[in-house]
Each structure stands twice: as C-alpha cells, then as structure tokens.
Design an enzyme around this catalytic site. Structure first.
Site, PDB file in Angstrom:
ATOM      1  N   ASN A   1      33.736  -5.571  53.297  1.00 45.92           N
ATOM      2  CA  ASN A   1      32.791  -5.130  54.129  1.00 45.92           C
ATOM      3  C   ASN A   1      31.416  -5.750  54.272  1.00 45.92           C
ATOM      4  OD1 ASN A   1      30.927  -3.482  55.614  1.00 45.92           O
ATOM      5  ND2 ASN A   1      31.236  -1.536  54.366  1.00 45.92           N
TER       6      ASN A   1
ATOM      7  N   ARG B   1      36.029  -4.612  57.600  1.00 42.92           N
ATOM      8  CA  ARG B   1      35.147  -3.802  58.539  1.00 42.92           C
ATOM      9  C   ARG B   1      34.397  -4.730  59.614  1.00 42.92           C
ATOM     10  NH1 ARG B   1      29.073  -2.841  57.883  1.00 42.92           N
ATOM     11  NH2 ARG B   1      28.514  -1.471  59.608  1.00 42.92           N
TER      12      ARG B   1
ATOM     13  N   HIS C   1      28.824   2.897  63.072  1.00 49.83           N
ATOM     14  CA  HIS C   1      28.827   3.763  61.827  1.00 49.83           C
ATOM     15  C   HIS C   1      30.200   4.533  61.542  1.00 49.83           C
ATOM     16  CE1 HIS C   1      24.385   2.869  61.095  1.00 49.83           C
ATOM     17  NE2 HIS C   1      24.907   2.062  60.284  1.00 49.83           N
TER      18      HIS C   1
ATOM     19  N   ARG D   1      15.304  -3.241  62.576  1.00 49.47           N
ATOM     20  CA  ARG D   1      15.657  -3.081  63.886  1.00 49.47           C
ATOM     21  C   ARG D   1      14.705  -2.208  64.601  1.00 49.47           C
ATOM     22  NH1 ARG D   1      21.920  -1.776  62.910  1.00 49.47           N
ATOM     23  NH2 ARG D   1      21.438  -2.693  60.586  1.00 49.47           N
TER      24      ARG D   1
ATOM     25  N   GLU E   1      32.931   3.794  53.352  1.00 53.22           N
ATOM     26  CA  GLU E   1      33.589   3.297  54.346  1.00 53.22           C
ATOM     27  C   GLU E   1      34.884   2.310  53.752  1.00 53.22           C
ATOM     28  OE1 GLU E   1      29.622   2.094  57.152  1.00 53.22           O
ATOM     29  OE2 GLU E   1      29.948   0.696  55.516  1.00 53.22           O
TER      30      GLU E   1
END
Length: 407
Positions: A13, A104, A192, A252, A391
């Site tokens: 990931n 991912r 996400h 961000r 995840e």
C-alpha cells in the site's frame, strides 16, 4: 519464524511519502472453494510493516512477524529502496515467498477501475494516467516495479481507490466544463474507496444488523474525504478529479476557488510544478497551523491560535460535508468515523458533529471522549460509529479472488 501457506497474498500500500505492507493467509471453505466472499473476514495477518516519512531524515522502516520486530532509520528517497528493506526482513522472518502480490493504486484513469492483473498493457495505461494523480501514482508505480523485480514469476494485481465510486450517478460525476474535457476523463472520481469498502463489508457482516440505508463515512487522516452511501452504493463524495479536492487535509488544500490557481499562474508567474507543490505539499493544516500532524496541533492549540484555527477549520469543513451529503441522501441513518484521525481523535469528531442536530446527529461527549465504538446519544435517530479501517485486507481479498477466478 512465521509461516504462510500457498494461499498467501502480500499487500503493498503505497502513499506519497510512505508505504505499508502486510502478508495475509486467506482461508478456504470445505470442498476447496475460496473462502473469500467480501464479508467472510477469514484472513490471517502473518506479518505487517511500514516505512514512514520517506525523503526526510526522520524516515523509519519496521516489520513485525509474530513476536519478532525489525526496525531501523534511513534516508530513503524512493519507494523502491524502502520497499526492498522491508521485503528483505520479510524473507528472513517468514518461511514462504508470497504466491501473489496486491497493490493499492489511488487512480487508474478513466478506463481502469476494477481490480486487474498487472501486465505490460496495464502498466502502459497506468503511466498514461499519472497526470490524474501525480502525487501518488509515481510512488505506486515505483513500488510495483520493485515488487516485480523481486518476485518476477509471481502474479500481481492492482486495486483502485476509484472503483468504489463508479456507482455515483452522472449528476455527481460530471464537472461543469466543456464536453471535450469531460470525454478525456476530467470528471469527479472519488478516492479512499478501499477504506470505504472495508467499512461497508464490516457493517454488512454484523449479525442481526441490517445495513442502514443512508450512511456517511468520514475517512479522516493526513488525506481526508467523506462519502455518501445509499442502499450500499456510493452516490456522492467530497474528493473529485484528484485526491487534492474536498476538505482541507494535512498538506493539501482541499477545494479551492479555481481563480486562486489562475491568480498564482498569472500574477505570481508560477508554473504547474510550483502550483502543484503549493496545492499538495504546502497547504492544509500545515499552512494554517504550522504542522500537518493533528496530535501536534492539539497539543499546541491552547497557546497557538494558528493551531487552534487549523483544527477548527478542519472540523468545520467536515461538518459542512456531512450536512451536504446528508442532504444528498435525503436523511442520515449512520455516520461512521474512520482513518487515523477519525478513529483516534475525539476532539475532531466533536467538532465535526457540533450543530448537526437537525440531521439527527447527536454526539454523546462522554462516550466520544472514552473512545467507544458507538458514540451517539441514546434515542438518537442517527447512529455514530467509530471504526478501524483495513485497506490492506480488502486488497488481499480482491487479489486472491481475481486470481482464483482466473484459475
């Protein structure tokens, strides 16, 4: 030494400046059928590790397998070098080479969304899609190349965060721009998705609890977004064309008036790289509060107005997003907080829920402070749940399932 069987999956990931790995062994039902339905939860985590703060003097790598842990500092500038460190430890601590690898990827561009086996054609498509997620895709591609070099005969699978959001209706996907740009793939994608998929699968697997019809999930971490889920499918989300949109994040901006970017280009004479650096790496909580780390901001907040403002802006943006997504759903039955901040920072959950009583959101402050899993007031029409996400587990499921179908 730990061991894993032939039905193991190594998951990689990759983030923009970090990476996580996990090795899973996946179950098989009696009779040889794969035990990998989305709600099975029959995976065993054999090993896990991470590399954080790559590109800085504070970078660290660690790996844990059973009761054994390896850890060291370093100055890895690239994902390939960092990944090779933890994979070397994995070779030493786990008595099997992974028979499959899952990755991912934040974005696959307009044409690649479902999990897909990595081959030359897919890699070409991913290189063409770098402009859609320039902060994330180069790092993920570097990790893929490093894993393919280390395990050249092992099948590898790409899983995409954008896949979860392909159920969004056109009204939520379309940007109000010329059709030629839309046709080139300039649209709202959402991100996400692997985290959201895990949350939904966990909710669906709860015995005796039907999945609520109207859900908002808030994945809050250094990157943050929210999604509206109606009858089990995404209908709207906060992030849009890239992972830079939506609520403000660690570094961000979140959503900006497009005129800000025009101003930077025209008045400040900044090129795309400089604007991208501001939008992705120099803004958000860092710009307002002096740190991208929420715990650091909370520690400073009593004496630092900038830190306090950053926390309040973050909570305010989340609160607005919950209200907007609740409107899109026509009401709200369940609000879920997940991600590092969503799961572990009660102050943010309190700010996010404050003033949302009109939507049935009533936070029990004592339960919230104690970090309980259910933090709504008794009798509240909207449940509020705090959940861990995983995840890597979703990637392992998709990888095993896709390769099992392929034979």
């Amino acid at each position: 030494m730990s061991g894993a069987g032939s039905n193991a999956v190594l998951v990689i990931n990759s983030g923009s400046s970090s990476l996580k790995i996990a090795l899973f062994e996946l179950g098989v039902r009696p009779g040889g059928e794969p035990g990998l339905a989305e709600r099975d939860g029959g995976e065993r985590r054999v090993a896990e590790g991470a590399v954080t703060r790559m590109g800085s003097a504070e970078a660290r790598a660690w790996l844990r397998a059973g009761n054994v842990r390896r850890e060291q500092g370093g100055s890895w500038a690239h994902h390939a070098g960092a990944l090779n460190v933890v994979l070397k430890w994995l070779d030493e601590l786990v008595a099997v080479r992974p028979p499959a690898v899952g990755h991912r990827l934040v974005h696959g561009g307009p044409h690649v969304t479902a999990p897909a086996r990595i081959d030359a054609e897919l890699l070409t498509r991913l290189r063409a899609a770098v402009a859609f997620a320039p902060l994330h895709l180069p790092a993920a591609m570097a990790a893929i190349e490093a894993a393919r070099a280390r395990f050249p005969e092992v099948p590898q699978v790409a899983c995409f965060d954008t896949a979860f959001h392909t159920t969004m209706p056109e009204i939520a996907r379309r940007l109000p721009i010329p059709s030629a740009l839309h046709d080139e793939g300039v649209r709202r994608y959402g991100f996400h998705g692997l985290s959201y998929e895990f949350v939904l699968s966990s909710l669906s697997s709860r015995a005796g609890e039907p999945l609520p019809a109207r859900i908002v999930i808030a994945h809050l971490g250094s990157g943050a977004s929210l999604v509206a889920v109606k009858d089990g499918k995404a209908i709207d989300t906060t992030m849009g064309f890239t992972p830079a949109g939506g609520v403000p994040m660690g570094t961000r901006t979140g959503d900006l008036d497009p005129g800000v970017l025009v101003y930077l280009a025209r008045a400040k004479q900044l090129g795309p790289d400089a604007i991208e650096r501001i939008v992705d790496r120099e803004s958000g909580l860092l710009a307002v509060g002096g740190s991208s780390d929420m715990e650091t901001l909370i520690d400073r907040s009593a004496r630092d107005p900038g830190a306090r403002l950053a926390i309040e802006m973050f909570g305010y943006a989340i609160r607005k997003a919950i209200g907007a997504l609740s409107f899109a759903l026509g009401g709200l039955d369940l609000l879920v907080f997940t991600g590092g901040i969503g799961e572990h920072v009660p102050e943010v959950r309190a700010l996010a829920c404050g003033g949302l009583e009109a939507f049935g959101v009533a936070l029990d402050r004592a339960k919230n402070e104690r970090g309980e899993h259910l933090v709504h007031q008794a009798g509240s029409p909207c449940a509020i749940r705090v959940m861990a996400t995983d995840e890597e587990r979703v990637i392992a499921r998709h990888t095993y399932a896709l390769l099992a179908r392929a034979g």
